[in-house]
Design a protein around this motif. Structure first.
Motif, mmCIF file in Angstrom:
data_model
loop_
_atom_site.group_PDB
_atom_site.id
_atom_site.type_symbol
_atom_site.label_atom_id
_atom_site.label_comp_id
_atom_site.label_asym_id
_atom_site.label_seq_id
_atom_site.Cartn_x
_atom_site.Cartn_y
_atom_site.Cartn_z
ATOM 1 N N ALA A 17 0.838 -1.209 0.000
ATOM 2 C CA ALA A 17 0.000 0.000 0.000
ATOM 3 C C ALA A 17 0.871 1.256 0.000
ATOM 4 C CB ALA A 17 -0.921 -0.008 1.218
ATOM 5 N N GLY A 18 2.055 1.164 0.646
ATOM 6 C CA GLY A 18 2.940 2.325 0.716
ATOM 7 C C GLY A 18 3.827 2.473 -0.517
ATOM 8 N N GLY A 19 3.652 1.635 -1.530
ATOM 9 C CA GLY A 19 4.411 1.754 -2.768
ATOM 10 C C GLY A 19 5.811 1.167 -2.716
ATOM 11 N N ALA A 20 6.102 0.315 -1.711
ATOM 12 C CA ALA A 20 7.455 -0.257 -1.594
ATOM 13 C C ALA A 20 7.660 -1.467 -2.506
ATOM 14 C CB ALA A 20 7.732 -0.648 -0.133
ATOM 15 N N ASN A 21 6.604 -1.923 -3.147
ATOM 16 C CA ASN A 21 6.689 -3.099 -4.044
ATOM 17 C C ASN A 21 7.485 -4.247 -3.433
ATOM 18 O OD1 ASN A 21 5.222 -1.726 -6.017
ATOM 19 N ND2 ASN A 21 7.082 -0.807 -6.864
ATOM 20 N N PRO A 22 7.022 -4.795 -2.318
ATOM 21 C CA PRO A 22 7.808 -5.833 -1.622
ATOM 22 C C PRO A 22 8.007 -7.085 -2.474
ATOM 23 C CG PRO A 22 5.571 -5.758 -0.754
ATOM 24 C CD PRO A 22 5.717 -4.561 -1.658
ATOM 25 N N VAL A 23 9.198 -7.670 -2.305
ATOM 26 C CA VAL A 23 9.612 -8.822 -3.104
ATOM 27 C C VAL A 23 10.127 -9.899 -2.157
ATOM 28 C CG1 VAL A 23 11.570 -9.518 -4.556
ATOM 29 C CG2 VAL A 23 10.143 -7.587 -5.252
ATOM 30 N N LEU A 24 9.889 -11.157 -2.483
ATOM 31 C CA LEU A 24 10.531 -12.250 -1.748
ATOM 32 C C LEU A 24 11.731 -12.712 -2.561
ATOM 33 C CD1 LEU A 24 10.397 -14.419 0.625
ATOM 34 C CD2 LEU A 24 9.358 -15.915 -1.091
ATOM 35 N N TRP A 25 12.889 -12.870 -1.908
ATOM 36 C CA TRP A 25 14.068 -13.401 -2.610
ATOM 37 C C TRP A 25 14.294 -14.818 -2.094
ATOM 38 C CZ3 TRP A 25 17.752 -10.117 -5.529
ATOM 39 C CH2 TRP A 25 18.756 -10.893 -6.159
ATOM 40 N N GLY A 26 14.138 -15.795 -2.991
ATOM 41 C CA GLY A 26 14.329 -17.189 -2.589
ATOM 42 C C GLY A 26 13.060 -17.988 -2.825
ATOM 43 N N ALA A 27 13.023 -18.771 -3.921
ATOM 44 C CA ALA A 27 11.827 -19.547 -4.262
ATOM 45 C C ALA A 27 12.027 -21.026 -3.962
ATOM 46 C CB ALA A 27 11.471 -19.344 -5.734
ATOM 47 N N GLY A 28 12.929 -21.324 -3.023
ATOM 48 C CA GLY A 28 13.118 -22.713 -2.586
ATOM 49 C C GLY A 28 11.973 -23.122 -1.677
ATOM 50 N N ALA A 29 12.145 -24.244 -1.004
ATOM 51 C CA ALA A 29 11.067 -24.786 -0.175
ATOM 52 C C ALA A 29 10.630 -23.808 0.916
ATOM 53 C CB ALA A 29 11.523 -26.098 0.448
ATOM 54 N N ARG A 30 11.611 -23.136 1.548
ATOM 55 C CA ARG A 30 11.253 -22.177 2.601
ATOM 56 C C ARG A 30 10.439 -21.030 2.023
ATOM 57 N NH1 ARG A 30 14.620 -22.786 7.162
ATOM 58 N NH2 ARG A 30 14.101 -20.696 7.855
ATOM 59 N N GLY A 31 10.840 -20.560 0.835
ATOM 60 C CA GLY A 31 10.121 -19.479 0.173
ATOM 61 C C GLY A 31 8.691 -19.884 -0.158
ATOM 62 N N VAL A 32 8.532 -21.096 -0.667
ATOM 63 C CA VAL A 32 7.190 -21.591 -1.012
ATOM 64 C C VAL A 32 6.317 -21.684 0.250
ATOM 65 C CG1 VAL A 32 5.933 -23.637 -1.827
ATOM 66 C CG2 VAL A 32 7.880 -22.758 -3.137
ATOM 67 N N ALA A 33 6.907 -22.136 1.361
ATOM 68 C CA ALA A 33 6.159 -22.209 2.629
ATOM 69 C C ALA A 33 5.716 -20.811 3.057
ATOM 70 C CB ALA A 33 7.017 -22.854 3.718
ATOM 71 N N PHE A 34 6.634 -19.851 2.937
ATOM 72 C CA PHE A 34 6.314 -18.470 3.316
ATOM 73 C C PHE A 34 5.183 -17.921 2.446
ATOM 74 C CE2 PHE A 34 6.837 -13.884 2.721
ATOM 75 C CZ PHE A 34 6.799 -13.434 4.031
#
Ligand SMILES: [Zn+2]
Length: 388
Positions: A298-315
């Motif tokens: 909402a604040g325009g920070a365009n949040p990104v996740l870095w890491g699409a491994g198993a932990r990333g998928v769980a998150f």
């Protein structure tokens, strides 16, 4: 159910995580296929004696460890450096030159190749998802499939050193597997290095390692209990990779003094409490991250996740089911442009991060903080790094 690690107590329920992506190591070319991929239930029970945790709702038929399963971490320089240091240390500590090493669950064989090269030993690797050339590759041979541990293994297989990394937690009966490994040693002196995720780290933090393929969760105490009960002598227990990994070094038929110090048990004193309260804390952690992602977006920070491994998928499946994130970045080239299970997030390579115009990058594994920071700097991206 009696604790499969220490066998001293009955398991007690501690957390119900609902249904999570079952195939967290797989990506799809089409979003619709990814979204339609199966979810499986996680219902955790723990041992009041050793704090070992088991997903009692696990159903193996939901998983396929074939060529589509890509959990290789070797695309990360941080992970390669870790594996390389480990190979050097094991080579020296166990004087592996000229010896025979057997790795079960060798993945694509990167670690075994490196160990054989560094140590001057020869190796055999088994893995159901192995897709490279079969047969002998220099000092290393690979077999796509599982090694039979019922005594019907090839008779020429007489390993001096056993390696199994991130395998035990995937098995419905890791104790039986360890008993099979111990039987393989027969009367010969055989050392071993077994590595698993460190549940003491995970249940104290976000719990992003609670993924469907993990049937059980070891801490130092439960790992020691299980390998000892299977007939190995424990030489050393340690954590590594920012405390995320846990390893045990063992010997069967010890003939010489151990190469390492007496075992140092690094189990957290409050591990039982952490596990017992996880079922209450986890939904709160998830709710906090959903709010934070919403606020950042909402604040325009365009949040990104870095890491699409198993932990990333769980998150993602817990904290971003509606895809409020601006993107998901991963260094594995085989995941690039493809879609992640159930949530259907699309994976972007590091070269695409600048276009995401992000000012907040979330990571689920603190071991990669420096590497991700450097990649962002190289891409000219100024973003806050948030460890989930
Ligand atoms: Zn136990």
């Amino acid at each position: 159910m009696r604790c499969p690690a220490c066998a001293e107590a009955e398991l007690v329920p501690c957390a119900d995580l609902g249904a999570v992506p079952a195939l967290c190591g797989v990506t799809w070319a089409e979003r619709a296929e990814a979204v339609a991929s199966p979810a499986g239930p996680i219902r955790l029970e723990y041992c009041p004696a050793c704090a070992h945790v088991v997903n009692v709702a696990f159903r193996p038929e939901l998983l396929a460890y074939d060529g589509s399963y890509d959990n290789s971490l070797h695309h990360s320089p941080t992970f390669r450096a870790y594996a390389s240091d480990l190979a050097k240390r094991l080579s020296g500590d166990y004087r592996l030159a000229g010896r025979s090493v057997l790795e079960l669950g060798c993945g694509k064989g990167d670690f075994l190749r490196e160990l054989c090269q560094v140590a001057g030993c020869h190796g055999t690797g088994y893995d159901a998802s192995y897709q490279g050339p079969e047969g002998t590759d220099g000092a290393v041979s690979f077999v796509p499939g599982f090694l039979p541990l019922d005594g019907s293994h090839p008779p020429e297989l007489r390993p001096d050193f056993l390696v199994t990394r991130h395998v035990l937690e995937h098995l419905t009966d890791p104790y039986e597997f360890l008993v099979g490994l111990r039987a393989l040693a027969g009367e010969r002196e055989t050392h071993g290095y077994f590595e698993v995720p460190n549940a003491s780290y995970d249940f104290a933090t976000g719990g992003w390692d609670c993924i469907y393929p993990h049937v059980c969760y070891f801490n130092a105490e439960s790992l020691r209990a299980m390998v000892s009960r299977a007939g190995f002598e424990v030489l050393r227990i340690d954590t590594a990779f920012s405390d995320i990994f846990l390893s045990v070094e063992v010997v069967a038929n010890r003939a010489s003094p151990g190469p390492t110090a007496e075992p140092e048990l690094q189990v957290a004193a409050d591990q039982r409490g952490r596990v017992a309260s996880f079922g209450e804390r986890h939904p709160q952690t998830v709710a906090r991250w959903r709010m934070r992602i919403g606020a950042l977006a909402a604040g325009g920070a365009n949040p990104v996740l870095w890491g699409a491994g198993a932990r990333g998928v769980a998150f993602l499946s817990a904290a971003d089911p509606d895809r409020a994130l601006a993107g998901v970045v991963d260094v594995n080239p085989h995941k690039r442009g493809r879609y992640l299970p159930v949530t259907g997030h699309r994976v972007t390579g590091p070269e695409g991060v600048a276009a995401l115009d992000t000012r907040a990058v979330i990571l689920t594994n603190p071991a990669y903080r420096t590497e991700i920071g450097a990649a962002l700097a190289e891409a000219g991206v100024e973003a806050e790094l948030l460890v989930a």
